[in-house]
Design an enzyme around this catalytic site. Structure first.
Site, PDB file in Angstrom:
ATOM      1  N   CYS A 258       0.853  -1.199   0.000  1.00  0.00           N
ATOM      2  CA  CYS A 258       0.000   0.000   0.000  1.00  0.00           C
ATOM      3  C   CYS A 258       0.886   1.247   0.000  1.00  0.00           C
ATOM      4  CB  CYS A 258      -0.847  -0.034   1.274  1.00  0.00           C
ATOM      5  SG  CYS A 258      -1.743   1.481   1.634  1.00  0.00           S
TER       6      CYS A 258
ATOM      7  N   THR B 230       0.802   3.504   2.155  1.00  0.00           N
ATOM      8  CA  THR B 230       1.260   3.674   3.542  1.00  0.00           C
ATOM      9  C   THR B 230       2.556   2.896   3.779  1.00  0.00           C
ATOM     10  OG1 THR B 230      -1.030   3.864   4.227  1.00  0.00           O
ATOM     11  CG2 THR B 230       0.551   3.366   5.967  1.00  0.00           C
TER      12      THR B 230
ATOM     13  N   HIS C  47       5.415   4.853   2.467  1.00  0.00           N
ATOM     14  CA  HIS C  47       5.873   5.910   3.387  1.00  0.00           C
ATOM     15  C   HIS C  47       6.806   5.301   4.431  1.00  0.00           C
ATOM     16  CE1 HIS C  47       3.247   9.008   1.846  1.00  0.00           C
ATOM     17  NE2 HIS C  47       2.191   8.228   1.979  1.00  0.00           N
TER      18      HIS C  47
ATOM     19  N   CYS D  23     -18.340   3.667  18.045  1.00  0.00           N
ATOM     20  CA  CYS D  23     -18.285   2.201  18.113  1.00  0.00           C
ATOM     21  C   CYS D  23     -19.586   1.655  18.700  1.00  0.00           C
ATOM     22  CB  CYS D  23     -17.115   1.748  18.993  1.00  0.00           C
ATOM     23  SG  CYS D  23     -15.550   1.729  18.135  1.00  0.00           S
TER      24      CYS D  23
ATOM     25  N   CYS E 226     -14.438   5.240  14.652  1.00  0.00           N
ATOM     26  CA  CYS E 226     -13.886   5.119  16.016  1.00  0.00           C
ATOM     27  C   CYS E 226     -12.786   6.156  16.233  1.00  0.00           C
ATOM     28  CB  CYS E 226     -13.306   3.715  16.218  1.00  0.00           C
ATOM     29  SG  CYS E 226     -12.413   3.545  17.782  1.00  0.00           S
TER      30      CYS E 226
ATOM     31  N   ILE F  76      -6.397   2.720  -6.379  1.00  0.00           N
ATOM     32  CA  ILE F  76      -7.738   2.893  -5.797  1.00  0.00           C
ATOM     33  C   ILE F  76      -8.652   3.625  -6.783  1.00  0.00           C
ATOM     34  CG2 ILE F  76      -9.069   3.784  -3.846  1.00  0.00           C
ATOM     35  CD1 ILE F  76      -6.685   3.342  -2.059  1.00  0.00           C
TER      36      ILE F  76
ATOM     37  N   ARG G 227      -0.125   5.352 -15.615  1.00  0.00           N
ATOM     38  CA  ARG G 227      -1.311   5.093 -14.799  1.00  0.00           C
ATOM     39  C   ARG G 227      -2.586   5.171 -15.645  1.00  0.00           C
ATOM     40  NH1 ARG G 227      -0.271   5.591  -8.999  1.00  0.00           N
ATOM     41  NH2 ARG G 227       0.878   3.673  -8.662  1.00  0.00           N
TER      42      ARG G 227
ATOM     43  N   GLY H   6      -8.823  10.964  -1.122  1.00  0.00           N
ATOM     44  CA  GLY H   6      -7.420  11.404  -1.198  1.00  0.00           C
ATOM     45  C   GLY H   6      -7.061  12.233   0.021  1.00  0.00           C
TER      46      GLY H   6
ATOM     47  N   ILE I 193     -14.132  10.465   3.313  1.00  0.00           N
ATOM     48  CA  ILE I 193     -14.257   8.998   3.420  1.00  0.00           C
ATOM     49  C   ILE I 193     -13.019   8.468   4.130  1.00  0.00           C
ATOM     50  CG2 ILE I 193     -14.438   6.816   2.143  1.00  0.00           C
ATOM     51  CD1 ILE I 193     -16.828   8.496   1.510  1.00  0.00           C
TER      52      ILE I 193
HETATM   53  P1  NAD Z   1      -1.591   6.687  -5.456  1.00  0.00           P
HETATM   54  O1  NAD Z   1      -0.640   7.682  -4.888  1.00  0.00           O
HETATM   55  O2  NAD Z   1      -1.061   5.420  -6.021  1.00  0.00           O
HETATM   56  O3  NAD Z   1      -2.470   7.386  -6.600  1.00  0.00           O
HETATM   57  C1  NAD Z   1      -2.688   8.753  -6.669  1.00  0.00           C
HETATM   58  C2  NAD Z   1      -2.665   9.127  -8.142  1.00  0.00           C
HETATM   59  O4  NAD Z   1      -2.987  10.524  -8.258  1.00  0.00           O
HETATM   60  C3  NAD Z   1      -1.280   8.928  -8.780  1.00  0.00           C
HETATM   61  O5  NAD Z   1      -1.384   8.057  -9.910  1.00  0.00           O
HETATM   62  C4  NAD Z   1      -0.867  10.346  -9.161  1.00  0.00           C
HETATM   63  O6  NAD Z   1      -0.097  10.397 -10.353  1.00  0.00           O
HETATM   64  C5  NAD Z   1      -2.248  11.022  -9.338  1.00  0.00           C
HETATM   65  N1  NAD Z   1      -2.190  12.485  -9.370  1.00  0.00           N
HETATM   66  C6  NAD Z   1      -1.251  13.321  -8.860  1.00  0.00           C
HETATM   67  N2  NAD Z   1      -1.529  14.589  -9.204  1.00  0.00           N
HETATM   68  C7  NAD Z   1      -2.676  14.567  -9.928  1.00  0.00           C
HETATM   69  C8  NAD Z   1      -3.467  15.573 -10.553  1.00  0.00           C
HETATM   70  N3  NAD Z   1      -3.136  16.879 -10.499  1.00  0.00           N
HETATM   71  N4  NAD Z   1      -4.579  15.189 -11.222  1.00  0.00           N
HETATM   72  C9  NAD Z   1      -4.938  13.882 -11.282  1.00  0.00           C
HETATM   73  N5  NAD Z   1      -4.206  12.891 -10.707  1.00  0.00           N
HETATM   74  C10 NAD Z   1      -3.107  13.230 -10.032  1.00  0.00           C
HETATM   75  O7  NAD Z   1      -2.655   6.408  -4.314  1.00  0.00           O
HETATM   76  P2  NAD Z   1      -3.752   5.256  -4.084  1.00  0.00           P
HETATM   77  O8  NAD Z   1      -3.148   4.151  -3.314  1.00  0.00           O
HETATM   78  O9  NAD Z   1      -4.474   4.953  -5.351  1.00  0.00           O
HETATM   79  O10 NAD Z   1      -4.697   6.070  -3.076  1.00  0.00           O
HETATM   80  C11 NAD Z   1      -5.453   7.178  -3.542  1.00  0.00           C
HETATM   81  C12 NAD Z   1      -5.514   8.299  -2.493  1.00  0.00           C
HETATM   82  O11 NAD Z   1      -6.311   7.865  -1.380  1.00  0.00           O
HETATM   83  C13 NAD Z   1      -4.170   8.713  -1.897  1.00  0.00           C
HETATM   84  O12 NAD Z   1      -4.200  10.128  -1.661  1.00  0.00           O
HETATM   85  C14 NAD Z   1      -4.144   7.982  -0.568  1.00  0.00           C
HETATM   86  O13 NAD Z   1      -3.305   8.612   0.373  1.00  0.00           O
HETATM   87  C15 NAD Z   1      -5.591   8.060  -0.169  1.00  0.00           C
HETATM   88  N6  NAD Z   1      -6.084   7.021   0.762  1.00  0.00           N
HETATM   89  C16 NAD Z   1      -7.004   7.438   1.679  1.00  0.00           C
HETATM   90  C17 NAD Z   1      -7.575   6.509   2.517  1.00  0.00           C
HETATM   91  C18 NAD Z   1      -8.629   6.933   3.476  1.00  0.00           C
HETATM   92  O14 NAD Z   1      -9.049   6.126   4.309  1.00  0.00           O
HETATM   93  N7  NAD Z   1      -9.114   8.168   3.373  1.00  0.00           N
HETATM   94  C19 NAD Z   1      -7.219   5.140   2.437  1.00  0.00           C
HETATM   95  C20 NAD Z   1      -6.288   4.757   1.465  1.00  0.00           C
HETATM   96  C21 NAD Z   1      -5.740   5.712   0.616  1.00  0.00           C
HETATM   97 ZN    ZN Z   2     -14.201   3.352  19.250  1.00  0.00          ZN
END
Ligand code: NAD
Ligand code: ZN
Length: 352
Positions: A42, A44, A47, A103, A111, A179, A204, A268, A291
């Site tokens: 993932c 994460t 990172h 919860c 939570c 995603i 992509r 995002g 979300i």
């Molecule tokens: P990822 O980093 O693989 O995909 C993000 C995509 O956005 C990349 O392909 C990137 O090139 C593209 N991007 C960058 N700038 C852009 C722009 N100006 N216009 C259009 N696209 C652009 O991430 P992922 O694993 O597919 O996850 C998607 C997002 O969801 C990430 O920001 C991630 O941190 C977030 N996320 C949130 C949760 C949550 O619970 N809220 C959970 C998982 C992931």
């Molecule tokens: Zn809780």
């Protein structure tokens, strides 16, 4: 039962992970012990692997990351319920407190005291993972293991894509990461009208085109959304937006191109100071819904039902590697060209 296992360990506060032997985790009250078959990598984990600012603030080495997995129940504490040894399971990586207001009301994804598997405690990049039985989810036998290893991000996509009614609607997805592409496949499955997906990375967008052939792909560095609207002969703006890039200009564009009354689901992760046109939100009556994670366990139910009725996210998986070749997998993820990368744990540790 073995006493030691291989795991990918973040040993010190520095980049990289080390494949090494550590003790098999001990089950607590109500835990199940899962023999990991496959894991997915993932953002994460990236990172944590790369050791950026977020991970140096959040992660306490030594620890084992990883939270996207499929495996089989190898052992159960006597208070664990609902599983048999040998059941194939994936699992929810958010361990909740069971006592806060949300919860208690059954809104476990909200939570306040969530503990993240592979972030705040040891995770799935290992031969064995310990998990509260309430977090384990039985996987139907007709679902491929590679796909089941992706349930966590697929659940993010399902949770976001189903937040608003997409049937017959024009949907804009910003970000063709794994995603975003899974979300395109889901909204098509759910009967939307046009799907426009944007990214700044052609690799992509090509993957998006392969995995969801009838979506309209747009490179935001070359074209504006006007082009998509014109090419598709759309009369008004987008009805539903799924923000999946975490990029400020992508989100700002989405807001500008929504139809009046449009609805945006925001997955995002944006910086606190992201700027959008608030006048557009107010005067056009837009809804913006944050979300987080997956609904426990409604998202899991819907995800599995859709997979059993034709949803196919396998094209988003671009790499399948033995866990011993994990460095190749992390390099593929760092290249920005991969979709999901799967690590197979079934052969590792066989010699022990
Ligand atoms: P990822 O980093 O693989 O995909 C993000 C995509 O956005 C990349 O392909 C990137 O090139 C593209 N991007 C960058 N700038 C852009 C722009 N100006 N216009 C259009 N696209 C652009 O991430 P992922 O694993 O597919 O996850 C998607 C997002 O969801 C990430 O920001 C991630 O941190 C977030 N996320 C949130 C949760 C949550 O619970 N809220 C959970 C998982 C992931
Ligand atoms: Zn809780």
């Amino acid at each position: 039962m073995k006493k030691e296992m291989y795991a990918l360990v973040k040993e010190t506060a520095a980049p990289g992970l080390t494949l090494k032997k550590i003790p098999v985790p001990k089950m607590g009250v109500g835990d199940v012990l899962i023999k990991i078959r496959k894991t997915a990598i993932c953002g994460t984990d990236m990172h944590i692997f790369n050791w950026d600012g977020w991970s140096s603030r959040t992660i306490r080495p030594p620890m084992t990351p990883g939270h996207e997995f499929v495996g089989e129940i190898a052992a159960m504490d006597k208070y664990a319920r609902g599983f048999d040894i040998g059941d194939i399971v994936s699992g929810e990586g958010h361990i909740v407190c069971k006592t806060c207001r949300n919860c208690m009301a059954g809104r476990r994804h909200l939570c306040k005291n969530t503990v993240g598997v592979g972030v705040n405690c040891d995770g799935a990049f290992a031969e064995y993972l310990c998990l509260p039985y309430e977090n384990a989810v039985k996987v139907s036998k007709d679902i491929p293991e590679d796909v089941a290893a992706c349930f966590d991000p697929l659940g993010n996509a399902v949770h976001t894509a189903l937040k608003f009614d997409v049937a017959g609607e024009d949907v804009l997805i910003t970000g063709a990461g794994p995603i975003g592409i899974m979300a395109a496949i889901i909204v098509r499955h759910c009967g939307c009208k046009h799907i426009v997906i944007t990214d700044v990375n052609d690799a992509r967008l090509e993957l998006a085109k392969k995995a969801a052939p009838d979506c309209y792909t747009l490179n935001a560095t070359r074209d504006t959304l006007n082009k998509a609207i014109k090419d598709l002969d759309m009369k008004e703006g987008f009805d539903v937006g799924l923000e999946m890039s975490g990029n400020q200009s992508a989100f700002a564009d989405m807001v500008d191109y929504m139809n009046s009354g449009g609805k945006i689901a925001l997955l995002g992760l944006h910086s606190e100071r992201t700027v959008i046109n608030w006048d557009h939100v107010v005067f056009n009556g837009l809804t913006i819904q944050g979300i987080y994670g997956r609904e426990m366990f409604e998202t899991w139910y819907k995800m599995m039902s859709m997979l059993q009725t034709g949803l196919d996210i396998a094209p988003v998986i671009t790499h399948r590697l033995d866990a011993r070749d994990y460095e190749q997998g992390f390099a593929a993820m760092n290249s920005g060209k991969s979709g999901k990368v799967i690590l197979d744990w079934s052969k590792i540790g066989e010699e022990a």
